[in-house]
Design a protein around this motif. Sequence first.
Motif, PDB file in Angstrom:
ATOM      1  N   CYS A   1       0.816  -1.221   0.000  1.00  0.00           N
ATOM      2  CA  CYS A   1       0.000   0.000   0.000  1.00  0.00           C
ATOM      3  C   CYS A   1       0.849   1.271   0.000  1.00  0.00           C
ATOM      4  CB  CYS A   1      -0.941   0.009   1.199  1.00  0.00           C
ATOM      5  SG  CYS A   1      -2.327  -1.122   1.028  1.00  0.00           S
ATOM      6  N   GLN A   2       1.950   1.258   0.721  1.00  0.00           N
ATOM      7  CA  GLN A   2       2.780   2.467   0.793  1.00  0.00           C
ATOM      8  C   GLN A   2       3.419   2.815  -0.551  1.00  0.00           C
ATOM      9  OE1 GLN A   2       5.740   1.881   3.782  1.00  0.00           O
ATOM     10  NE2 GLN A   2       6.552   0.055   2.822  1.00  0.00           N
ATOM     11  N   ASP A   3       3.367   1.919  -1.528  1.00  0.00           N
ATOM     12  CA  ASP A   3       3.905   2.169  -2.868  1.00  0.00           C
ATOM     13  C   ASP A   3       2.860   2.749  -3.821  1.00  0.00           C
ATOM     14  OD1 ASP A   3       6.396   1.062  -2.127  1.00  0.00           O
ATOM     15  OD2 ASP A   3       5.627  -0.954  -2.514  1.00  0.00           O
ATOM     16  N   CYS A   4       1.636   2.987  -3.336  1.00  0.00           N
ATOM     17  CA  CYS A   4       0.532   3.473  -4.166  1.00  0.00           C
ATOM     18  C   CYS A   4       0.439   5.000  -4.113  1.00  0.00           C
ATOM     19  CB  CYS A   4      -0.779   2.850  -3.678  1.00  0.00           C
ATOM     20  SG  CYS A   4      -2.237   3.359  -4.617  1.00  0.00           S
ATOM     21  N   ILE A   5       0.034   5.618  -5.209  1.00  0.00           N
ATOM     22  CA  ILE A   5      -0.103   7.075  -5.224  1.00  0.00           C
ATOM     23  C   ILE A   5      -1.236   7.567  -4.331  1.00  0.00           C
ATOM     24  CG2 ILE A   5       0.894   7.306  -7.526  1.00  0.00           C
ATOM     25  CD1 ILE A   5      -1.944   7.818  -8.587  1.00  0.00           C
ATOM     26  N   SER A   6      -2.180   6.695  -3.986  1.00  0.00           N
ATOM     27  CA  SER A   6      -3.302   7.089  -3.131  1.00  0.00           C
ATOM     28  C   SER A   6      -2.986   6.990  -1.645  1.00  0.00           C
ATOM     29  CB  SER A   6      -4.519   6.198  -3.420  1.00  0.00           C
ATOM     30  OG  SER A   6      -4.956   6.385  -4.739  1.00  0.00           O
ATOM     31  N   TYR A   7      -1.804   6.531  -1.297  1.00  0.00           N
ATOM     32  CA  TYR A   7      -1.424   6.302   0.096  1.00  0.00           C
ATOM     33  C   TYR A   7      -0.611   7.473   0.622  1.00  0.00           C
ATOM     34  CZ  TYR A   7       0.031   3.704   4.189  1.00  0.00           C
ATOM     35  OH  TYR A   7       0.224   3.286   5.478  1.00  0.00           O
ATOM     36  N   SER A   8      -0.949   7.937   1.825  1.00  0.00           N
ATOM     37  CA  SER A   8      -0.186   9.041   2.417  1.00  0.00           C
ATOM     38  C   SER A   8      -0.133   8.912   3.928  1.00  0.00           C
ATOM     39  CB  SER A   8      -0.803  10.384   2.036  1.00  0.00           C
ATOM     40  OG  SER A   8      -2.103  10.488   2.548  1.00  0.00           O
ATOM     41  N   GLN A   9       0.839   9.565   4.509  1.00  0.00           N
ATOM     42  CA  GLN A   9       0.983   9.580   5.959  1.00  0.00           C
ATOM     43  C   GLN A   9       0.330  10.851   6.461  1.00  0.00           C
ATOM     44  OE1 GLN A   9       4.806   8.570   7.344  1.00  0.00           O
ATOM     45  NE2 GLN A   9       4.392   9.115   9.441  1.00  0.00           N
ATOM     46  N   LYS A  10      -0.737  10.714   7.250  1.00  0.00           N
ATOM     47  CA  LYS A  10      -1.462  11.869   7.771  1.00  0.00           C
ATOM     48  C   LYS A  10      -0.783  12.454   9.002  1.00  0.00           C
ATOM     49  CE  LYS A  10      -4.663  11.911   4.750  1.00  0.00           C
ATOM     50  NZ  LYS A  10      -4.740  12.983   3.791  1.00  0.00           N
ATOM     51  N   THR A  11      -0.360  11.582   9.911  1.00  0.00           N
ATOM     52  CA  THR A  11       0.378  11.997  11.105  1.00  0.00           C
ATOM     53  C   THR A  11       1.482  10.966  11.319  1.00  0.00           C
ATOM     54  OG1 THR A  11      -0.937  10.718  12.673  1.00  0.00           O
ATOM     55  CG2 THR A  11      -1.743  12.920  12.141  1.00  0.00           C
ATOM     56  N   LYS A  12       2.252  11.142  12.383  1.00  0.00           N
ATOM     57  CA  LYS A  12       3.330  10.202  12.659  1.00  0.00           C
ATOM     58  C   LYS A  12       2.804   8.782  12.868  1.00  0.00           C
ATOM     59  CE  LYS A  12       7.404   9.591  15.492  1.00  0.00           C
ATOM     60  NZ  LYS A  12       8.200  10.097  16.605  1.00  0.00           N
ATOM     61  N   GLU A  13       1.622   8.664  13.493  1.00  0.00           N
ATOM     62  CA  GLU A  13       1.057   7.353  13.797  1.00  0.00           C
ATOM     63  C   GLU A  13       0.020   6.891  12.777  1.00  0.00           C
ATOM     64  OE1 GLU A  13       0.664   9.979  16.177  1.00  0.00           O
ATOM     65  OE2 GLU A  13       2.599   9.505  17.068  1.00  0.00           O
ATOM     66  N   ARG A  14      -0.572   7.791  12.046  1.00  0.00           N
ATOM     67  CA  ARG A  14      -1.708   7.452  11.188  1.00  0.00           C
ATOM     68  C   ARG A  14      -1.358   7.564   9.704  1.00  0.00           C
ATOM     69  NH1 ARG A  14      -7.250  10.534  10.455  1.00  0.00           N
ATOM     70  NH2 ARG A  14      -8.296   8.903   9.305  1.00  0.00           N
ATOM     71  N   ARG A  15      -1.693   6.514   8.973  1.00  0.00           N
ATOM     72  CA  ARG A  15      -1.469   6.500   7.527  1.00  0.00           C
ATOM     73  C   ARG A  15      -2.765   6.065   6.873  1.00  0.00           C
ATOM     74  NH1 ARG A  15       2.530   4.352  10.458  1.00  0.00           N
ATOM     75  NH2 ARG A  15       4.622   5.107  10.130  1.00  0.00           N
ATOM     76  N   GLU A  16      -3.044   6.588   5.680  1.00  0.00           N
ATOM     77  CA  GLU A  16      -4.297   6.197   5.056  1.00  0.00           C
ATOM     78  C   GLU A  16      -4.274   6.248   3.541  1.00  0.00           C
ATOM     79  OE1 GLU A  16      -7.335   8.788   6.570  1.00  0.00           O
ATOM     80  OE2 GLU A  16      -7.062  10.194   4.945  1.00  0.00           O
ATOM     81  N   CYS A  17      -5.207   5.510   2.983  1.00  0.00           N
ATOM     82  CA  CYS A  17      -5.458   5.496   1.553  1.00  0.00           C
ATOM     83  C   CYS A  17      -6.605   6.471   1.303  1.00  0.00           C
ATOM     84  CB  CYS A  17      -5.850   4.075   1.127  1.00  0.00           C
ATOM     85  SG  CYS A  17      -6.405   3.965  -0.579  1.00  0.00           S
ATOM     86  N   ARG A  18      -6.484   7.325   0.301  1.00  0.00           N
ATOM     87  CA  ARG A  18      -7.552   8.287   0.004  1.00  0.00           C
ATOM     88  C   ARG A  18      -8.858   7.595  -0.343  1.00  0.00           C
ATOM     89  NH1 ARG A  18      -4.762  12.007  -4.382  1.00  0.00           N
ATOM     90  NH2 ARG A  18      -3.741  10.037  -4.735  1.00  0.00           N
TER      91      ARG A  18
END
Length: 46
Positions: free
Chosen positions: A4-21
């Motif tokens: 998932c971290q290799d996808c363009i829709s994936y981003s790190q919102k905060t230090k602990e939280r990551r999400e897919c748009r």
Amino acid sequence: MPTCQDCISYSQKTKERRECRINGETPPDRDSDRCPSRTFIPRPGK
């Protein structure tokens, strides 16, 4: 295998939280084949 971290829709919102748009909060190491919406698009250069 890409994750998932290799996808363009994936981003790190905060230090602990990551999400897919598209799919919401998602672990970074989830295999791209397990993308619920089948919208995995690799980041350029990956």
